[in-house]
Write a protein that holds these residues in place. Structure first.
Motif, PDB file in Angstrom:
ATOM      1  N   LYS A 100       0.492  -1.057  -0.031  1.00  0.00           N
ATOM      2  CA  LYS A 100       0.085  -0.167  -0.380  1.00  0.00           C
ATOM      3  C   LYS A 100       0.891   1.313  -0.371  1.00  0.00           C
ATOM      4  O   LYS A 100       0.292   1.807  -0.699  1.00  0.00           O
ATOM      5  N   ARG A 101       2.312   1.581   0.493  1.00  0.00           N
ATOM      6  CA  ARG A 101       2.668   2.000   1.133  1.00  0.00           C
ATOM      7  C   ARG A 101       4.035   3.098   0.041  1.00  0.00           C
ATOM      8  O   ARG A 101       4.480   3.259  -0.625  1.00  0.00           O
ATOM      9  N   ASP A 102       4.244   1.768  -0.856  1.00  0.00           N
ATOM     10  CA  ASP A 102       5.549   1.499  -1.789  1.00  0.00           C
ATOM     11  C   ASP A 102       5.183   2.248  -2.740  1.00  0.00           C
ATOM     12  O   ASP A 102       4.391   2.094  -3.235  1.00  0.00           O
ATOM     13  N   PRO A 103       5.772   3.401  -3.478  1.00  0.00           N
ATOM     14  CA  PRO A 103       5.615   3.918  -4.297  1.00  0.00           C
ATOM     15  C   PRO A 103       5.384   3.257  -5.444  1.00  0.00           C
ATOM     16  O   PRO A 103       4.809   3.508  -7.035  1.00  0.00           O
ATOM     17  N   ASN A 104       6.738   2.244  -5.950  1.00  0.00           N
ATOM     18  CA  ASN A 104       6.418   0.907  -6.568  1.00  0.00           C
ATOM     19  C   ASN A 104       4.945   0.642  -7.016  1.00  0.00           C
ATOM     20  O   ASN A 104       4.684   0.065  -8.182  1.00  0.00           O
ATOM     21  N   SER A 133       5.342  -2.076 -12.189  1.00  0.00           N
ATOM     22  CA  SER A 133       6.370  -2.739 -12.376  1.00  0.00           C
ATOM     23  C   SER A 133       6.263  -2.044 -11.062  1.00  0.00           C
ATOM     24  O   SER A 133       6.850  -1.489 -10.649  1.00  0.00           O
ATOM     25  N   PHE A 134       8.107  -3.584 -10.583  1.00  0.00           N
ATOM     26  CA  PHE A 134       8.755  -3.315  -9.618  1.00  0.00           C
ATOM     27  C   PHE A 134      10.036  -3.942  -9.470  1.00  0.00           C
ATOM     28  O   PHE A 134      10.663  -5.517 -10.354  1.00  0.00           O
ATOM     29  N   LYS A 144       3.691 -10.832 -14.807  1.00  0.00           N
ATOM     30  CA  LYS A 144       4.498 -11.229 -15.281  1.00  0.00           C
ATOM     31  C   LYS A 144       5.443 -10.602 -16.104  1.00  0.00           C
ATOM     32  O   LYS A 144       5.907  -9.866 -15.363  1.00  0.00           O
ATOM     33  N   ILE A 145       6.291 -11.278 -16.805  1.00  0.00           N
ATOM     34  CA  ILE A 145       7.790 -11.136 -17.013  1.00  0.00           C
ATOM     35  C   ILE A 145       7.992 -12.204 -18.625  1.00  0.00           C
ATOM     36  O   ILE A 145       8.075 -12.754 -18.660  1.00  0.00           O
ATOM     37  N   ILE A 204       9.677  -7.351 -12.889  1.00  0.00           N
ATOM     38  CA  ILE A 204       8.251  -7.377 -12.782  1.00  0.00           C
ATOM     39  C   ILE A 204       7.438  -7.119 -12.943  1.00  0.00           C
ATOM     40  O   ILE A 204       6.782  -5.282 -12.630  1.00  0.00           O
ATOM     41  N   HIS A 205       6.433  -7.234 -14.160  1.00  0.00           N
ATOM     42  CA  HIS A 205       5.109  -6.543 -14.176  1.00  0.00           C
ATOM     43  C   HIS A 205       4.008  -6.948 -14.163  1.00  0.00           C
ATOM     44  O   HIS A 205       3.640  -8.299 -13.230  1.00  0.00           O
ATOM     45  N   TYR A 206       2.839  -6.154 -12.893  1.00  0.00           N
ATOM     46  CA  TYR A 206       1.661  -6.428 -12.358  1.00  0.00           C
ATOM     47  C   TYR A 206       1.039  -5.410 -12.554  1.00  0.00           C
ATOM     48  O   TYR A 206       0.492  -4.612 -12.761  1.00  0.00           O
ATOM     49  N   ARG A 207      -0.896  -6.566 -12.042  1.00  0.00           N
ATOM     50  CA  ARG A 207      -1.821  -5.141 -11.997  1.00  0.00           C
ATOM     51  C   ARG A 207      -2.775  -6.401 -10.907  1.00  0.00           C
ATOM     52  O   ARG A 207      -2.519  -7.304 -10.753  1.00  0.00           O
TER      53      ARG A 207
END
Length: 552
Positions: free
Chosen positions: A185-189, A203-204, A522-523, A544-547
């Motif tokens: 919740k708090r991480d900018p990524n 992504s992160f 996904k990657i 890594i990409h996420y949603r």
């Protein structure tokens, strides 16, 4: 033989002396010194090569890996890709061979038998303290782990085991889940982590994220609330300075006059005082009922009746922080990378969570300690990741006395056996047996479902590792399975088997479950290994990409 070498070297030396004298006359002393250095290096390489090609090897010495550079030896090939180096040497020399690594002579014993020989060996012969003390003591501190005799280390492992009780572990699951969700919740990524927003992809960097998640969850649970409350930038900087002394170069050369060494020593002293202050306040207040490791260690006594000092407890806490942080970060990162590259497995893992934890109101309940231990897909995912990516590829011991290698492992003839001389080092490499294509089908492929076959190689290797119905050995911290004969040894084996195995598995399982519940991943491709770090991490880029998932 000396007469032959003299006849070879005499005309060579005369030639170089003549050439250098002429160069000095024309160009002056600076060039002369440079040429002296260059010719000395060439001569050293020549003599080193000649020694290996001409001088006979002792009949009972393991074969030596050929190398051009004296002192440096095979450091370049080994450091760049140790597993490939091991497999190449195995094909040429067999399961037992010796190579030179920065002046040290290392005898390697590969395969399950090799692991059993070294990791199951007596500490009076294959000694871990002599191998690792110079690396761990400046980071962890004095009077703990490898800075004490083996029998004291075994007592300290018993103390730590008390802090890893089942009751404590049960209380940790909710804490870990809460920390992961708060981080997201708090991480900018993870700014795209918004309710009902499941269309955008963010992504992160997986190692950066898992490193922070690991230290947050470990500090909330094992380390205690005081440590968790102090996790700010100053603590992060302190940790980074201490971590700067935990590198491969420090393993080989611990006392180089680097700025990183100075910062490491300063950080160690500061962090040690930080923990001592916490311990003193705990003792003074009598408030020592927290389910953390500090509370457990304060209550412990050695067999002679002496309680642990505040400084010993502080240094054990630093050791737990440093060792657990690296290994869990590595394993968690590799797991998430493989899930991102294998969406079918990630989806199966998510469905397992839904089937087990989704309530009639459409909301997921939190898992329990027992849940994490009984989820087959999650279990298979973690085991397979540890098989392919054990955090430590080589386990080192110092040889305190001459020791014969069993004939069943390797022998020069029917009448003799190889002998490893006192002063050598030995390496076991569970990573080789865990990826050996002669043992594992598709050994270089991440296939979690291999663990579902109860009659397959994976299940049998795991049973041998646990040896639940076999002989147990008490090294001083409770009866455990040696596990040294299994080709699968993700947490080491023998008396130095990782005491934090159960906590690491619980921590990883809870972190992975929480992340998979929250988002799709996904990657395109899982990155290669970075063997230039002490703990094997994925190479960059590791984005890594996420949603976000929708739960309604």
């Amino acid at each position: 033989m000396p007469f032959i070498l003299q006849n070879i070297l005499h005309p060579i030396s005369n030639f170089w002396v003549g050439q250098l004298a002429q160069a000095n006359a024309y160009f002056g002393s600076s060039l002369f010194v440079t040429l002296i250095l260059i010719s000395s290096v060439i001569l050293a390489i020549f003599l080193n090569t000649l020694r290996q090609l001409v001088l006979p090897r002792k009949f009972n010495s393991p074969p030596e890996v050929f190398h051009w550079l004296p002192f440096i030896g095979s450091a370049i090939a080994y450091g760049d890709n140790p597993l490939q180096f091991y497999f190449d040497c195995q094909q040429k020399y067999g399961d037992v061979f010796t190579f030179v690594l920065f002046g040290r002579r290392i005898t390697v014993a590969l395969g399950a038998q090799g692991n059993n020989f070294i990791l199951g060996g007596k500490s009076t012969v294959f000694n871990a303290e002599d191998a690792y003390r110079h690396l761990t003591t400046p980071v962890f501190g004095r009077d703990v782990i490898y800075d004490v005799p083996n029998e004291v280390l075994m007592e300290q492992k018993k103390f730590i085991k008390v802090g890893l009780s089942a009751d404590n572990l049960r209380s940790y699951v909710g804490m870990i889940e809460e920390e992961v969700n708060e981080f997201i919740k708090r991480d900018p990524n993870f700014s795209l982590y918004q309710e009902n927003d499941n269309k955008k992809w963010g992504s992160f960097d997986v190692v950066t994220a898992l490193s922070e998640i690991t230290i947050l969850t470990a500090s909330r649970t094992l380390q205690g609330k005081e440590v968790r409350d102090h996790l700010d930038k100053s603590f992060a900087d302190l940790y980074a300075d201490l971590d700067g002394g935990f590198t491969p170069i420090n393993l080989m050369f611990p006392n180089l006059p680097f700025e990183s060494s100075r910062r490491r020593d300063l950080a160690q002293n500061t962090m040690s005082n930080f923990y001592v202050d916490i311990i003193k306040k705990r003792r003074a207040s009598g408030n020592n009922r927290e389910p953390d490791m500090i509370a457990a260690l304060i209550e412990q006594q050695y067999r002679n009746g002496r309680a642990l000092s505040d400084r010993e407890i502080a240094h054990l806490m630093i050791a737990l922080l440093m060792a657990g942080q690296h290994t869990s970060t590595a394993t968690g990162s590799w797991t998430i990378l493989h899930l991102a590259a294998n969406p079918d497995v990630a989806e199966a893992l998510y469905k397992e969570q839904v089937e087990r934890f989704m309530g009639p109101d459409g909301k997921m309940r939190s898992p329990t300690y027992e849940d994490i231990r009984s989820l087959p897909v999650l279990d298979s995912v973690i085991r397979e990741t540890l098989r392919m990516h054990p955090p430590i590829h080589s386990i080192m011991r110092y040889v305190r006395e001459d020791v014969a290698i069993p004939a069943t492992l390797s022998a020069p003839s029917e009448d003799s056996v190889y002998v490893i001389p006192k002063g050598n080092y030995v390496f076991a490499c569970p990573a080789v047996s865990q990826t050996d294509p002669k043992i594992w089908k598709n050994s270089d492929k991440w296939e979690p479902y291999r663990w579902s076959d109860q009659e397959g190689v994976a299940a049998q290797a795991y049973k041998a590792y646990l040896n639940e119905n076999g002989e147990k050995i008490d090294y001083g911290f409770g009866a455990v399975s040696k596990g040294t004969e299994s080709p699968y040894q993700p947490f080491g084996a023998g008396k130095h088997r990782c005491i934090g195995e159960q906590f690491a598995y619980l921590q990883l399982g809870t972190i992975i479950s929480t992340l998979v519940r929250a988002m799709e991943l996904k990657i395109a491709k899982v990155p290669d290994h970075n063997y230039h770090t002490l703990i094997v991490m994925p190479k960059e880029p590791r984005i890594i990409h996420y949603r976000r998932r929708r739960l309604d």
